[in-house]
Design an enzyme around this catalytic site. Structure first.
Site, mmCIF file in Angstrom:
data_model
loop_
_atom_site.group_PDB
_atom_site.id
_atom_site.type_symbol
_atom_site.label_atom_id
_atom_site.label_comp_id
_atom_site.label_asym_id
_atom_site.label_seq_id
_atom_site.Cartn_x
_atom_site.Cartn_y
_atom_site.Cartn_z
ATOM 1 C CE LYS A 12 -3.598 -2.786 2.037
ATOM 2 N NZ LYS A 12 -4.822 -2.823 2.889
ATOM 3 C CD GLU A 98 -6.674 -0.344 1.086
ATOM 4 O OE1 GLU A 98 -5.613 -0.267 0.827
ATOM 5 O OE2 GLU A 98 -6.810 -1.179 1.945
ATOM 6 C CD GLU A 168 -7.581 -7.795 -0.540
ATOM 7 O OE1 GLU A 168 -6.405 -8.441 0.155
ATOM 8 O OE2 GLU A 168 -7.555 -6.814 -1.305
ATOM 9 N N GLY A 174 -7.520 -4.674 7.445
ATOM 10 C CA GLY A 174 -6.726 -3.488 8.130
ATOM 11 C C GLY A 174 -7.641 -3.338 9.597
ATOM 12 C CB SER A 214 -7.047 -9.006 9.649
ATOM 13 O OG SER A 214 -7.518 -7.653 9.553
HETATM 14 P P1 13P Z 1 -4.466 -6.071 5.893
HETATM 15 O O1 13P Z 1 -3.564 -7.445 5.554
HETATM 16 O O2 13P Z 1 -3.905 -5.007 6.349
HETATM 17 O O3 13P Z 1 -5.701 -6.339 6.304
HETATM 18 O O4 13P Z 1 -4.779 -5.593 4.371
HETATM 19 C C1 13P Z 1 -5.291 -6.523 3.237
HETATM 20 C C2 13P Z 1 -5.440 -5.953 2.055
HETATM 21 O O5 13P Z 1 -5.759 -5.001 1.839
HETATM 22 C C3 13P Z 1 -4.249 -6.618 1.104
HETATM 23 O O6 13P Z 1 -4.462 -6.199 -0.309
#
Ligand code: 13P
Length: 255
Positions: A12, A98, A168, A174, A214
Site C-alpha cells: 500500500k 481501497e 478480500e 486492516g 487481516s
Molecule cells: P490487511 O492485511 O492489512 O488487512 O490488508 C489486506 C489487503 O488489503 C491486502 O490487499
C-alpha cells in the site's frame, strides 16, 4: 487439481527508498526457503525500480498496486502498463477495495484495467469483496458474483491462466477482524462456482483464489489449509519479513 499457492505482499502507501529494498531483500531470502509457494510484492510506484533491483536473482515477482489502461497520452498522474513493464513489473493488482471505496473506481474502470493488464501480457490479481453492510444484508455472494462478472467481462478462458482472484472482505481489511475459516472457504467456493459458470470447470479449478483481510502468521495456517483458499494477499503483515515469511511458509505447507 493442484494449484500452486500464491502469496502477495501489498505494501500500500508504505515503505521508503531504503526500507522498501531492505524489506524486499529479506522477503527474497525468506521466500527462497519455501519454493512451493509463489510470492510477489507490490511496492509503491516510486520504489519499483529499487525494489526490482533488490529482488534480482530471486523468484519473488515484482508487482504494481494499480495501472492505467491507456498506453500513453494526457493522463496526468497515471502510470501505463508499458511503463510498469519497463520497471520489471510482471503482475498488477486491479480492483483493490481501497481503489474501489476510497478512490471511487467503478466496475467498468476495473474491467478496463484488468483487460489492459492481460493484453499487455502481464499477470493480474483482480480483487473483490463485500462491505460489512452488504454481508449483514446477506449480499456477500451477489456482490462477489457481480464484481467477478464485471471485472472479468471480455477476458478469455486462455487469458484466465494469468488471472488470480483475491477475495478480500472489506470489513476484514486492516481491522484485525478476520473472516471465519468456514465463511472464507464458503465465499471462495462460491467464487469458484461463478468462474465455472463463466469459463468452464477446468478454468475454475485452475484459477487461484487468494484470501485477504487481516491475514497474520497466527491465522494463516488454518485459512490457507482450506481447499479453495490458494494463498493470500497480505497488507499490514507484509511490511515485516518476520510476519510475512511465516505466512509464505503456511501457504507452502498447505495440504
Ligand atoms: P490487511 O492485511 O492489512 O488487512 O490488508 C489486506 C489487503 O488489503 C491486502 O490487499
Amino acid at each position: 487439481m493442484s494449484r500452486t499457492p500464491f502469496v502477495g505482499g501489498n505494501w500500500k502507501m508504505n515503505t521508503g527508498p531504503e526500507s522498501g529494498p531492505a524489506l524486499a531483500r529479506e522477503v527474497a531470502a525468506g521466500a527462497a526457503e519455501h519454493p512451493g509457494c509463489e510470492v510477489a510484492v507490490f511496492p509503491p510506484f516510486p520504489f519499483l525500480l529499487a525494489v526490482g533491483r533488490a529482488l534480482a536473482g530471486s523468484a519473488v515477482k515484482l508487482g504494481a498496486q494499480d495501472c492505467y489502461f491507456e498506453p500513453d497520452g494526457a493522463f496526468t498522474g497515471e502510470v501505463s502498463l508499458g511503463m510498469l513493464k519497463d520497471c520489471g513489473v510482471s503482475v498488477v493488482l486491479t480492483g483493490h477495495s481501497e481503489r474501489r471505496h476510497v478512490l471511487g473506481e467503478t466496475d467498468a474502470l476495473i474491467n478496463a484495467k484488468t483487460r489492459a493488464v492481460l493484453a499487455a501480457g502481464l499477470e493480474c490479481v483482480l480483487c473483490i469483496g463485500e462491505k460489512l453492510e452488504q454481508r449483514e444484508a446477506g449480499q456477500t455472494d451477489a456482490v462477489n458474483e457481480r464484481q467477478l462478472r464485471a471485472g472479468l467481462a471480455g477476458v478469455s478462458a486462455e487469458q484466465m491462466a494469468r488471472v488470480t482472484i483475491a477475495y478480500e472482505p472489506v470489513w476484514a481489511i486492516g481491522t484485525g477482524k478476520v473472516a471465519t475459516t468456514a465463511d472464507a472457504q464458503d465465499a471462495h467456493a462460491k467464487c469458484r462456482g461463478v468462474l465455472a459458470a463463466m469459463f468452464g470447470s477446468a478454468v475454475a479449478q485452475a484459477t487461484r483464489i487468494q484470501y485477504g483481510g487481516s491475514l497474520k502468521p497466527g491465522n494463516a495456517a488454518e485459512l490457507l489449509a482450506q481447499p479453495d483458499i490458494d494463498g493470500g494477499l497480505v497488507g499490514g503483515a507484509s511490511l515485516k519479513a518476520s510476519d510475512f515469511v511465516p505466512i509464505i511458509a503456511a501457504a507452502a505447507g498447505r495440504v
